[in-house]
Design an enzyme around this catalytic site. Structure first.
Site, PDB file in Angstrom:
ATOM      1  N   PRO A 169       0.820  -1.222   0.000  1.00  0.00           N
ATOM      2  CA  PRO A 169       0.000   0.000   0.000  1.00  0.00           C
ATOM      3  C   PRO A 169       0.852   1.270   0.000  1.00  0.00           C
ATOM      4  O   PRO A 169       0.332   2.363  -0.239  1.00  0.00           O
ATOM      5  CB  PRO A 169      -0.822  -0.102   1.292  1.00  0.00           C
ATOM      6  CG  PRO A 169      -0.542  -1.429   1.879  1.00  0.00           C
ATOM      7  CD  PRO A 169       0.651  -2.018   1.214  1.00  0.00           C
ATOM      8  N   GLU A 208       3.050  -8.243   9.009  1.00  0.00           N
ATOM      9  CA  GLU A 208       3.064  -6.776   9.137  1.00  0.00           C
ATOM     10  C   GLU A 208       3.895  -6.127   8.035  1.00  0.00           C
ATOM     11  O   GLU A 208       3.919  -4.909   7.907  1.00  0.00           O
ATOM     12  CB  GLU A 208       3.610  -6.365  10.505  1.00  0.00           C
ATOM     13  CG  GLU A 208       2.826  -6.924  11.682  1.00  0.00           C
ATOM     14  CD  GLU A 208       1.344  -6.602  11.615  1.00  0.00           C
ATOM     15  OE1 GLU A 208       0.997  -5.422  11.560  1.00  0.00           O
ATOM     16  OE2 GLU A 208       0.536  -7.564  11.616  1.00  0.00           O
ATOM     17  N   ARG A 266      -4.271  -9.400 -20.058  1.00  0.00           N
ATOM     18  CA  ARG A 266      -5.330  -9.127 -21.040  1.00  0.00           C
ATOM     19  C   ARG A 266      -4.905  -8.082 -22.080  1.00  0.00           C
ATOM     20  O   ARG A 266      -5.574  -7.922 -23.103  1.00  0.00           O
ATOM     21  CB  ARG A 266      -6.657  -8.759 -20.379  1.00  0.00           C
ATOM     22  CG  ARG A 266      -6.583  -7.612 -19.406  1.00  0.00           C
ATOM     23  CD  ARG A 266      -7.934  -7.302 -18.791  1.00  0.00           C
ATOM     24  NE  ARG A 266      -8.814  -6.646 -19.745  1.00  0.00           N
ATOM     25  CZ  ARG A 266      -9.911  -7.184 -20.261  1.00  0.00           C
ATOM     26  NH1 ARG A 266     -10.296  -8.374 -19.924  1.00  0.00           N
ATOM     27  NH2 ARG A 266     -10.632  -6.511 -21.128  1.00  0.00           N
ATOM     28  N   ASP A 297     -10.435  -2.340 -29.415  1.00  0.00           N
ATOM     29  CA  ASP A 297     -10.026  -1.384 -30.425  1.00  0.00           C
ATOM     30  C   ASP A 297     -11.003  -0.224 -30.522  1.00  0.00           C
ATOM     31  O   ASP A 297     -10.608   0.925 -30.634  1.00  0.00           O
ATOM     32  CB  ASP A 297      -9.930  -2.051 -31.799  1.00  0.00           C
ATOM     33  CG  ASP A 297      -8.660  -2.873 -31.909  1.00  0.00           C
ATOM     34  OD1 ASP A 297      -8.565  -3.682 -32.835  1.00  0.00           O
ATOM     35  OD2 ASP A 297      -7.769  -2.695 -31.063  1.00  0.00           O
TER      36      ASP A 297
HETATM   37  C1  9WO Z   1      -0.716  -3.212   7.767  1.00  0.00           C
HETATM   38  C2  9WO Z   1      -1.147  -2.091   8.434  1.00  0.00           C
HETATM   39  C3  9WO Z   1      -1.854  -1.958   9.621  1.00  0.00           C
HETATM   40  C4  9WO Z   1      -2.156  -0.671  10.057  1.00  0.00           C
HETATM   41  C5  9WO Z   1      -1.779   0.442   9.322  1.00  0.00           C
HETATM   42  C6  9WO Z   1      -1.067   0.284   8.137  1.00  0.00           C
HETATM   43  C7  9WO Z   1      -0.770  -0.980   7.726  1.00  0.00           C
HETATM   44  N1  9WO Z   1      -0.140  -1.376   6.652  1.00  0.00           N
HETATM   45  C8  9WO Z   1      -0.080  -2.714   6.674  1.00  0.00           C
HETATM   46  C9  9WO Z   1       0.556  -3.442   5.638  1.00  0.00           C
HETATM   47  O1  9WO Z   1       1.035  -2.832   4.696  1.00  0.00           O
HETATM   48  N2  9WO Z   1       0.566  -4.781   5.747  1.00  0.00           N
HETATM   49  C10 9WO Z   1       1.093  -5.523   4.651  1.00  0.00           C
HETATM   50  C11 9WO Z   1       0.254  -6.723   4.317  1.00  0.00           C
HETATM   51  C12 9WO Z   1       2.508  -5.920   4.692  1.00  0.00           C
HETATM   52  C13 9WO Z   1       2.916  -6.310   3.279  1.00  0.00           C
HETATM   53  C14 9WO Z   1       1.875  -7.190   2.561  1.00  0.00           C
HETATM   54  N3  9WO Z   1       0.540  -6.861   2.899  1.00  0.00           N
HETATM   55  C15 9WO Z   1      -0.228  -6.098   2.078  1.00  0.00           C
HETATM   56  C16 9WO Z   1      -0.006  -5.717   0.764  1.00  0.00           C
HETATM   57  N4  9WO Z   1      -1.388  -5.576   2.437  1.00  0.00           N
HETATM   58  N5  9WO Z   1      -1.888  -4.854   1.433  1.00  0.00           N
HETATM   59  C17 9WO Z   1      -1.078  -4.929   0.400  1.00  0.00           C
HETATM   60  C18 9WO Z   1      -1.332  -4.225  -0.816  1.00  0.00           C
HETATM   61  C19 9WO Z   1      -0.533  -4.388  -1.917  1.00  0.00           C
HETATM   62  C20 9WO Z   1      -0.797  -3.655  -3.064  1.00  0.00           C
HETATM   63  N6  9WO Z   1      -1.823  -2.808  -3.119  1.00  0.00           N
HETATM   64  C21 9WO Z   1      -2.634  -2.634  -2.067  1.00  0.00           C
HETATM   65  C22 9WO Z   1      -2.407  -3.335  -0.884  1.00  0.00           C
END
Ligand code: 9WO
Length: 244
Positions: free
Chosen positions: A87, A114, A152, A167
């Site tokens: 994220p 985490e 795709r 297209d």
């Molecule tokens: C957990 C979390 C908890 C409270 C506040 C912020 C936080 N961030 C995360 C977090 O990033 N956890 C991840 C779980 C650790 C790496 C893999 N995980 C993940 C990837 N969760 N969401 C994604 C992700 C990847 C790509 N696009 C959107 C979400």
């Protein structure tokens, strides 16, 4: 195109990739997908890949070494950029998808828990990408999203009908509404134009609906976008009807 997926639950991504358009593209050899389980790169007999966070706090952190070993093994087979799904990455859009589809190889790295040890992210990941502003339980679903959107776009991945549709579809606009039989459903008729058989009227109706929906629901997609004369006229028509 070659795509490698590294994570703790690569089988979940594989299951998705066996289905539908991606599954067919894979069978046709349009894309070669490989899946790597981080557990297979653990250093101990128990196959440990996580440990407690320095500084304390809840949950576990993916250890650097199993991740680095997995990436080294994949890169030894073919050099490719590593995209870490998180994220905290740059948010994916259509332009990024098209740019990925033009590359010969990608390595997608999915985290869990985490997160992963920041040192291995810095040492081994070339780019960090997000599929949207929300937290998932891991990067695998995000990897599946990237694969689906990219595959795709590869030549031959869509059937004949679909590629013709792509297209004629003006990229960057929302799709027009769709209807199928029956023609009358719960008192509501299919728009008359769609059963008229007049292909030119159908084309302009669909383009007007695409433009109108985009204007109503996602005006941000129209900003900084040059419409041609026909598109301008059709959008004005839509606005007039909408207001009236
Ligand atoms: C957990 C979390 C908890 C409270 C506040 C912020 C936080 N961030 C995360 C977090 O990033 N956890 C991840 C779980 C650790 C790496 C893999 N995980 C993940 C990837 N969760 N969401 C994604 C992700 C990847 C790509 N696009 C959107 C979400």
């Amino acid at each position: 195109m070659d795509i490698d997926v590294i994570g703790l639950f690569p089988e979940a991504v594989r299951g998705f990739c066996d289905c539908g358009i991606v599954g067919r593209a894979s069978q046709l050899g349009i894309v070669t997908l490989r899946f790597w389980n981080l557990r297979d790169f653990a250093e101990d007999k128990r196959r440990t890949v996580d440990d407690r966070p320095y500084g304390g706090g809840p949950g576990m952190v993916l250890m650097a070494e199993p991740v680095a070993r997995a990436i080294d093994e994949v890169r030894a087979q073919h050099e490719a950029p590593v995209l870490y799904l998180s994220p905290a990455g740059r948010v994916l859009d259509h332009a990024a998808v098209m740019e990925f589809a033009a590359r010969p190889r990608l390595i997608l790295l999915a985290g869990r828990y985490e997160g992963m040890d920041e040192r291995v992210v810095r040492a081994c990941a070339d780019e960090e990408w997000s599929i949207g502003d929300y937290v998932l339980s891991g990067g695998e679903v995000a990897a599946a999203v990237v694969i689906d959107a990219v595959v795709r776009q590869l030549p031959g991945a869509l059937g004949h009908e679909d590629s013709a549709r792509e297209d004629s579809f003006v990229a960057g606009l929302l799709d027009h509404p769709h209807y199928t039989r029956p023609e009358l459903w719960r008192q509501e008729r299919v728009p008359e134009v769609l059963v008229s058989g007049d292909h030119e009227r159908i084309r302009t109706w669909r383009l007007r609906e695409s433009l109108g929906r985009t204007w109503l629901r996602r005006p941000d997609l129209l900003e900084g976008r040059e419409l041609d004369a026909e598109q301008k006229r059709l959008l004005e028509e839509f606005k007039r009807e909408y207001r009236g």
